[in-house]
Scaffold this motif. Structure first.
Motif, PDB file in Angstrom:
ATOM      1  N   MET A 198      -2.455 -37.811  29.157  1.00 31.28           N
ATOM      2  CA  MET A 198      -1.692 -36.837  28.397  1.00 31.28           C
ATOM      3  C   MET A 198      -1.905 -35.475  29.030  1.00 31.28           C
ATOM      4  SD  MET A 198      -2.284 -38.180  24.483  1.00 31.28           S
ATOM      5  CE  MET A 198      -1.025 -37.117  23.762  1.00 31.28           C
ATOM      6  N   ALA A 199      -0.906 -34.637  28.934  1.00 30.93           N
ATOM      7  CA  ALA A 199      -0.972 -33.343  29.607  1.00 30.93           C
ATOM      8  C   ALA A 199      -0.259 -32.290  28.779  1.00 30.93           C
ATOM      9  CB  ALA A 199      -0.336 -33.432  30.991  1.00 30.93           C
ATOM     10  N   TRP A 200      -0.584 -31.057  29.082  1.00 32.13           N
ATOM     11  CA  TRP A 200       0.127 -29.912  28.532  1.00 32.13           C
ATOM     12  C   TRP A 200       0.825 -29.190  29.688  1.00 32.13           C
ATOM     13  CZ3 TRP A 200       0.959 -29.025  23.541  1.00 32.13           C
ATOM     14  CH2 TRP A 200       0.120 -29.641  22.611  1.00 32.13           C
ATOM     15  N   TYR A 201       2.088 -28.912  29.491  1.00 35.95           N
ATOM     16  CA  TYR A 201       2.874 -28.086  30.389  1.00 35.95           C
ATOM     17  C   TYR A 201       3.324 -26.863  29.597  1.00 35.95           C
ATOM     18  CZ  TYR A 201       3.393 -31.748  33.961  1.00 35.95           C
ATOM     19  OH  TYR A 201       3.164 -32.675  34.951  1.00 35.95           O
ATOM     20  N   ARG A 202       3.774 -25.860  30.315  1.00 34.75           N
ATOM     21  CA  ARG A 202       4.351 -24.686  29.653  1.00 34.75           C
ATOM     22  C   ARG A 202       5.521 -24.164  30.463  1.00 34.75           C
ATOM     23  NH1 ARG A 202      -0.597 -20.313  30.457  1.00 34.75           N
ATOM     24  NH2 ARG A 202      -0.330 -19.961  32.712  1.00 34.75           N
ATOM     25  N   GLY A 238      12.925 -18.084  31.897  1.00 31.73           N
ATOM     26  CA  GLY A 238      13.322 -17.849  33.272  1.00 31.73           C
ATOM     27  C   GLY A 238      12.429 -18.469  34.320  1.00 31.73           C
ATOM     28  N   GLU A 239      11.427 -19.210  33.868  1.00 33.79           N
ATOM     29  CA  GLU A 239      10.482 -19.823  34.798  1.00 33.79           C
ATOM     30  C   GLU A 239      10.591 -21.346  34.747  1.00 33.79           C
ATOM     31  OE1 GLU A 239       9.097 -16.117  35.970  1.00 33.79           O
ATOM     32  OE2 GLU A 239       8.520 -18.063  36.799  1.00 33.79           O
ATOM     33  N   GLN A 240      10.046 -21.967  35.789  1.00 35.11           N
ATOM     34  CA  GLN A 240       9.992 -23.431  35.787  1.00 35.11           C
ATOM     35  C   GLN A 240       8.837 -23.920  34.919  1.00 35.11           C
ATOM     36  OE1 GLN A 240       9.826 -24.665  39.940  1.00 35.11           O
ATOM     37  NE2 GLN A 240      12.040 -24.967  39.950  1.00 35.11           N
ATOM     38  N   ARG A 241       8.984 -25.128  34.427  1.00 34.03           N
ATOM     39  CA  ARG A 241       7.904 -25.728  33.655  1.00 34.03           C
ATOM     40  C   ARG A 241       6.733 -26.014  34.599  1.00 34.03           C
ATOM     41  NH1 ARG A 241       9.431 -30.332  29.329  1.00 34.03           N
ATOM     42  NH2 ARG A 241      10.953 -28.666  28.935  1.00 34.03           N
ATOM     43  N   GLU A 242       5.514 -25.669  34.157  1.00 29.54           N
ATOM     44  CA  GLU A 242       4.357 -25.849  35.007  1.00 29.54           C
ATOM     45  C   GLU A 242       3.254 -26.597  34.269  1.00 29.54           C
ATOM     46  OE1 GLU A 242       2.592 -22.124  36.134  1.00 29.54           O
ATOM     47  OE2 GLU A 242       2.250 -21.496  34.064  1.00 29.54           O
ATOM     48  N   ALA A 248       4.567 -18.689  26.355  1.00 31.13           N
ATOM     49  CA  ALA A 248       5.480 -19.725  26.834  1.00 31.13           C
ATOM     50  C   ALA A 248       5.683 -20.753  25.724  1.00 31.13           C
ATOM     51  CB  ALA A 248       4.900 -20.427  28.065  1.00 31.13           C
ATOM     52  N   VAL A 249       6.624 -21.641  25.949  1.00 32.21           N
ATOM     53  CA  VAL A 249       6.709 -22.844  25.124  1.00 32.21           C
ATOM     54  C   VAL A 249       5.810 -23.888  25.771  1.00 32.21           C
ATOM     55  CG1 VAL A 249       8.183 -24.659  24.202  1.00 32.21           C
ATOM     56  CG2 VAL A 249       9.055 -22.311  24.393  1.00 32.21           C
ATOM     57  N   TYR A 250       4.915 -24.440  25.003  1.00 29.28           N
ATOM     58  CA  TYR A 250       3.972 -25.428  25.504  1.00 29.28           C
ATOM     59  C   TYR A 250       4.454 -26.821  25.102  1.00 29.28           C
ATOM     60  CZ  TYR A 250       0.685 -21.886  26.999  1.00 29.28           C
ATOM     61  OH  TYR A 250       0.086 -20.849  27.674  1.00 29.28           O
ATOM     62  N   TYR A 251       4.506 -27.699  26.084  1.00 29.39           N
ATOM     63  CA  TYR A 251       4.996 -29.066  25.873  1.00 29.39           C
ATOM     64  C   TYR A 251       3.886 -30.072  26.135  1.00 29.39           C
ATOM     65  CZ  TYR A 251       9.687 -27.032  26.185  1.00 29.39           C
ATOM     66  OH  TYR A 251      10.827 -26.295  25.981  1.00 29.39           O
TER      67      TYR A 251
END
Length: 113
Positions: free
Chosen positions: A31-35, A39-43, A88-91
């Protein structure tokens, strides 16, 4: 199909802390968290394997901690010393043992200066 339910986002002042949670509907390989900032790419922020190994983006090392509760198929992201650039939005992302990838709906984290 895997459902990922996130919680814990919000508004915090710079230097503060937040804890994100993500509960999966079944056992996952990792499992991971991205953000993703506007205007930016998901990282990638941080990732944890079910076996416990972790990896972090350089920008969050020593500030964020990812941890898992295997019994509950849940992963946490403890975010300390937050900076405005962490906004950011965290996914939440989950990977199955068949390498299928699933995403949560995202949770907003806003850090005010």
């Amino acid at each position: 199909q895997v459902q990922l339910v996130e919680s814990g986002g919000g508004l915090v002042e710079a230097g503060g802390s937040l804890r994100l949670s993500c509960a999966a509907s079944r056992i996952l390989k990792s499992m991971a968290w991205y953000r993703q900032a506007p205007g930016e790419q998901r990282e990638l922020v941080a990732v944890i394997a079910r076996a416990g190994t972790t990896n972090y983006a350089d920008s969050v090392k020593a500030r964020f901690i990812i941890a898992g509760d295997n019994a509950k198929n849940t992963v946490f992201l403890q975010m300390n010393s937050l900076k405005p650039e962490d906004t950011a939005v965290y996914y939440c992302q989950g990977t199955t043992y068949y390498n299928q990838i699933y995403w949560g709906q995202g949770t907003q984290v806003t850090v005010s200066s």
